[in-house]
Design a protein around this motif. Structure first.
Motif, short mmCIF file in Angstrom:
data_model
loop_
_atom_site.label_atom_id
_atom_site.label_comp_id
_atom_site.label_asym_id
_atom_site.label_seq_id
_atom_site.Cartn_x
_atom_site.Cartn_y
_atom_site.Cartn_z
N LEU A 251 0.80 -1.22 0.00
CA LEU A 251 0.00 0.00 0.00
C LEU A 251 0.84 1.28 0.00
CD1 LEU A 251 -2.91 1.01 0.01
CD2 LEU A 251 -2.84 1.01 2.50
N PRO A 252 1.98 1.36 0.69
CA PRO A 252 2.74 2.62 0.69
C PRO A 252 3.18 3.09 -0.69
CG PRO A 252 3.46 1.23 2.51
CD PRO A 252 2.54 0.40 1.68
N ILE A 253 3.28 2.19 -1.67
CA ILE A 253 3.73 2.62 -3.00
C ILE A 253 2.61 2.48 -4.04
CG2 ILE A 253 6.14 2.08 -2.54
CD1 ILE A 253 5.78 -0.53 -4.07
N ILE A 254 1.36 2.44 -3.59
CA ILE A 254 0.25 2.26 -4.52
C ILE A 254 0.10 3.45 -5.46
CG2 ILE A 254 -1.50 3.27 -3.00
CD1 ILE A 254 -3.44 1.15 -3.97
N GLU A 255 0.56 4.61 -5.05
CA GLU A 255 0.41 5.80 -5.87
C GLU A 255 1.46 5.89 -6.97
OE1 GLU A 255 -1.63 8.88 -2.73
OE2 GLU A 255 0.54 8.75 -2.77
N LEU A 256 2.50 5.03 -6.94
CA LEU A 256 3.49 5.00 -8.00
C LEU A 256 2.89 4.31 -9.23
CD1 LEU A 256 6.72 4.08 -6.01
CD2 LEU A 256 5.88 6.33 -6.66
N LYS A 257 3.00 4.94 -10.36
CA LYS A 257 2.31 4.49 -11.57
C LYS A 257 2.69 3.06 -11.94
CE LYS A 257 1.55 5.82 -16.38
NZ LYS A 257 1.88 6.80 -17.45
N ASN A 258 3.95 2.68 -11.77
CA ASN A 258 4.40 1.36 -12.19
C ASN A 258 3.95 0.24 -11.25
OD1 ASN A 258 5.91 2.21 -14.50
ND2 ASN A 258 7.49 2.98 -13.12
N TYR A 259 3.42 0.62 -10.08
CA TYR A 259 3.07 -0.40 -9.09
C TYR A 259 1.58 -0.46 -8.77
CZ TYR A 259 8.09 -0.53 -8.16
OH TYR A 259 9.44 -0.66 -8.27
N SER A 260 0.83 0.59 -9.07
CA SER A 260 -0.56 0.66 -8.61
C SER A 260 -1.40 -0.50 -9.12
CB SER A 260 -1.18 2.00 -9.03
OG SER A 260 -1.11 2.16 -10.44
N LYS A 261 -1.24 -0.88 -10.38
CA LYS A 261 -2.05 -1.97 -10.94
C LYS A 261 -1.79 -3.28 -10.21
CE LYS A 261 -3.22 -4.26 -15.29
NZ LYS A 261 -2.97 -4.33 -16.75
N TYR A 262 -0.52 -3.58 -9.96
CA TYR A 262 -0.21 -4.84 -9.29
C TYR A 262 -0.66 -4.83 -7.84
CZ TYR A 262 2.30 -8.77 -7.30
OH TYR A 262 2.61 -9.93 -6.63
N VAL A 263 -0.54 -3.70 -7.17
CA VAL A 263 -0.95 -3.61 -5.76
C VAL A 263 -2.44 -3.88 -5.63
CG1 VAL A 263 -1.19 -2.04 -3.81
CG2 VAL A 263 0.93 -2.05 -5.12
#
Length: 653
Positions: A251-263
């Motif tokens: 959750l802490p990196i959900i706002e990063l574009k490269n990670y939000s979909k996988y999170v």
């Protein structure tokens, strides 16, 4: 040199008698240009280890062709991880494991590292998606051959849990470091997955260290996604581990574009996998999840919508296993709504999930209505949002809620709105919610009331119809009917006949008039009496509420004082309570035993002695059905005849 001839410099070969052997002319030819080609060229055939080998240069193209035919064809390298797994020799892996166990008997980490190196070397496959999002959640372990999987499980088990956990942490770091150097790490992935599924707690044992490792490589998405994939594998075995990993590491990196979909996708997989299993969510976890999700504002519209869907699944898991005590949950959730009236398009997805949670509380715990009523003054606009949602989705929500409790809550809130409207400044929210409350009350108020006026009139018509039927049995000769003979004996037959005709005529015309005008007058009367009826209902509701509070206080008092009374009795008369309970239980068992016996005896007696022959259940059922059919036929005939008589007598002046 003076003779112009080359002289041999060096030792002279001597004959047996010690004289110098002279050199012939052909041996004295100059060697300025080096030896001849034939002197240094290798022979066409040579012998090596007793075998005759043709020289390629000497034999030319024919020898080259023969050598190519002798070489075995090279196997094609696998293109997928499945193919690489199939190509691994299980015997070779077992030999490596056995050899390392013998050589390094006290160093299990060395065994595991050698196994990881072997697997990395055998699975040199480029992976475009480090999270395997299009594959089974347990991929690549799900495609590993059984024999190889068994060997790996054995070596991991033999290493011990403590060494396995240390190896898990070491391999996470090795995964990131090797990927940063451009090396392929499919072996690391496989072993991390096996350890995480066998020991899920490894994934969250060192959260601070894992978060630090993630932060170091989060600017390199392939490595960062690979780490997240490894952290999340334990969640497929243990829901609580997966949830903790998602909250602390995903959750802490959900706002990063490269990670939000996988999170978001991982949370969906986690909830779908455990929704029908033994997954449980505590109240603290639910409220914490609401807060954490609400704090993430930088998501795209699609990602935010998907996250809200997962939040809705999450709260469903909580309510499905929450039990029937939700007053505290209701109290906490309604305070999370913004202090403003939200309706229609103003209700964003996050607040919609909150309102749905409040509806779930009201559905599963009716006492939440009492909690809600206590919060009207402190949370008036939040309550207005909830009322608007209930009104807008009445068809779906009303079957879930208890109408009586909801009606009480809406009525009380409407009273509060009316008090607010009395002020000089009328808030638009109050006006709107007052209309919403009235709309809900109108929906719950039944429009079918018993028609007393119609019932009385029909009763009179029924009496008249019976008299008319009595007359019709003697072909319309009223004096000969039973009613006529009675009136003749009383001396009022002639007057009764005139009155009878007048009454029938007036009644028929009155019936037709009432049939036309009664609905109009009834609506007017209902409108006039509506405030008084509302006042009566409110007084009854208040009285019922007070009675309920009194009952609850008495119940709480009894529950509170019962242990004290029991303790006092036990103090002064030890064993009395236990004796009373024992005798009561014994008496109950005796009564239960004999009740069952007498019931069976009575039932058997009725079956064999009473309900037989003409009283048999089948015979009684047939007779009852026949009587009902005859009654239905006669009633239908009577009402048809009565309507005909009304039409006839209404024409009499």
């Amino acid at each position: 040199m003076s003779s112009g001839q080359w002289e041999v410099v060096g030792k002279n070969k001597k004959s047996q008698n010690g004289k110098v052997k002279t050199i012939k002319e052909d041996e004295k030819k100059p060697t300025r240009n080096g030896p001849k080609p034939e002197d240094v060229a290798p022979p066409t055939k040579s012998y090596y280890a007793g075998m005759e080998i043709d020289d390629p240069k000497a034999n030319g193209k024919k020898a080259s062709k023969n050598k190519k035919k002798a070489e075995p064809p090279k196997p094609k390298p696998p293109k997928t991880i499945e193919g690489a797994f199939e190509a691994i020799d299980a015997t070779e892996l077992a030999n490596i494991i056995t050899t390392n166990k013998i050589r390094f008997s006290n160093a299990p980490l060395v065994w595991l590292k050698e196994v990881a190196n072997f697997l990395n070397s055998k699975t040199q496959i480029e992976v475009e998606d480090p999270t395997f999002s299009t594959q089974d959640p347990l991929y690549p372990l799900s495609v590993l051959p059984a024999e190889i999987k068994s060997s790996l499980e054995t070596v991991l088990s033999d290493a011990g849990k403590a060494n396995a956990q240390l190896f898990f942490d070491v391999t996470l770091t090795a995964l990131a470091n090797d990927m940063s150097r451009g090396q392929l790490v499919n072996g690391h992935r496989l072993l991390l997955q096996m350890l995480a599924l066998e020991y899920p707690e490894f994934c969250v044992a060192s959260l601070q260290k894992s978060a630090s490792l993630r932060n170091s490589y989060q600017n390199r998405p392939p490595i960062g996604l690979s780490l997240l994939w490894a952290f999340g594998q334990g969640g497929f075995s243990d829901f609580s581990v997966g949830l903790k990993a998602w909250q602390e590491l995903f959750l802490p990196i959900i706002e990063l574009k490269n990670y939000s979909k996988y999170v978001v996708g991982y949370l969906s997989q986690l909830l779908d996998r455990h929704a029908k299993m033994d997954a449980t969510v505590s109240q603290e976890q639910l409220l914490a999840m609401f807060d954490m999700v609400n704090s993430k504002k930088g998501l795209s519209k699609d990602m935010s919508s998907d996250l809200m869907k997962q939040l809705s699944k999450y709260k469903d898991i909580y309510f499905n296993k929450s039990g029937a005590k939700l007053q505290v949950t209701f109290n906490q959730i309604i305070k999370k709504l913004p202090n403003q009236y939200l309706s229609g398009s103003n209700l964003d997805p996050y607040n919609r999930v909150l309102v749905e949670s409040l509806v779930d509380c009201l559905q599963r715990d009716d006492s939440c209505n009492a909690t809600w009523r206590q919060l009207f003054h402190r949370c008036p606009k939040q309550s207005a949002t909830l009322l608007d949602y209930i009104d807008s989705n009445w068809a779906q929500i009303s079957p879930k809620l208890k109408q009586k409790s909801l009606k009480m809550s809406v009525t009380q809130y409407k009273e509060i709105s009316v008090e607010t409207l009395k002020g000089k400044k009328k808030d638009e929210t109050v006006v709107k919610t007052n209309k919403i409350c009235q709309d809900i009350l109108d929906r719950m108020t039944s429009t079918r009331r018993f028609p007393w006026l119609w019932a009385s009139f029909i009763l009179l018509l029924g009496i008249a119809g019976l008299i008319a039927y009595d007359v019709s049995t003697v072909n319309g000769n009223f004096p000969k009917s039973a009613t006529g003979r009675l009136l003749n004996d009383l001396g009022i037959l002639e007057q009764s006949q005139r009155a009878w005709q007048k009454s029938l005529s007036a009644s028929a015309r009155g019936y037709l008039w009432l049939e036309t005008n009664t609905p109009i007058y009834y609506a007017q009367a209902a409108e006039i009496a509506k405030p008084y009826g509302q006042l009566s209902r409110d007084a009854f509701t208040v009285g019922l509420k007070k009675a309920g509070i009194l009952y609850g206080n008495i119940k709480d008092y009894v529950v509170e004082k019962t242990p004290v009374v029991v303790a006092t009795i036990e103090h002064y008369v030890p064993g009395l309570v236990d004796s009373v309970v024992g005798y009561t239980t014994m008496g109950y068992e005796v009564v239960k035993k004999y009740s069952v016996e007498y019931y069976q005896f009575t039932s058997e007696y009725l079956k064999t002695k009473v309900f037989v022959g003409e009283w048999a259940p089948e015979v009684l059922q047939n007779k009852t059905q026949s009587a009902l059919n005859v009654t239905r036929f006669h009633v239908s005939s009577y009402f048809y005849w009565l309507r005909t008589q009304v039409d006839v007598y209404s024409a009499i002046p």
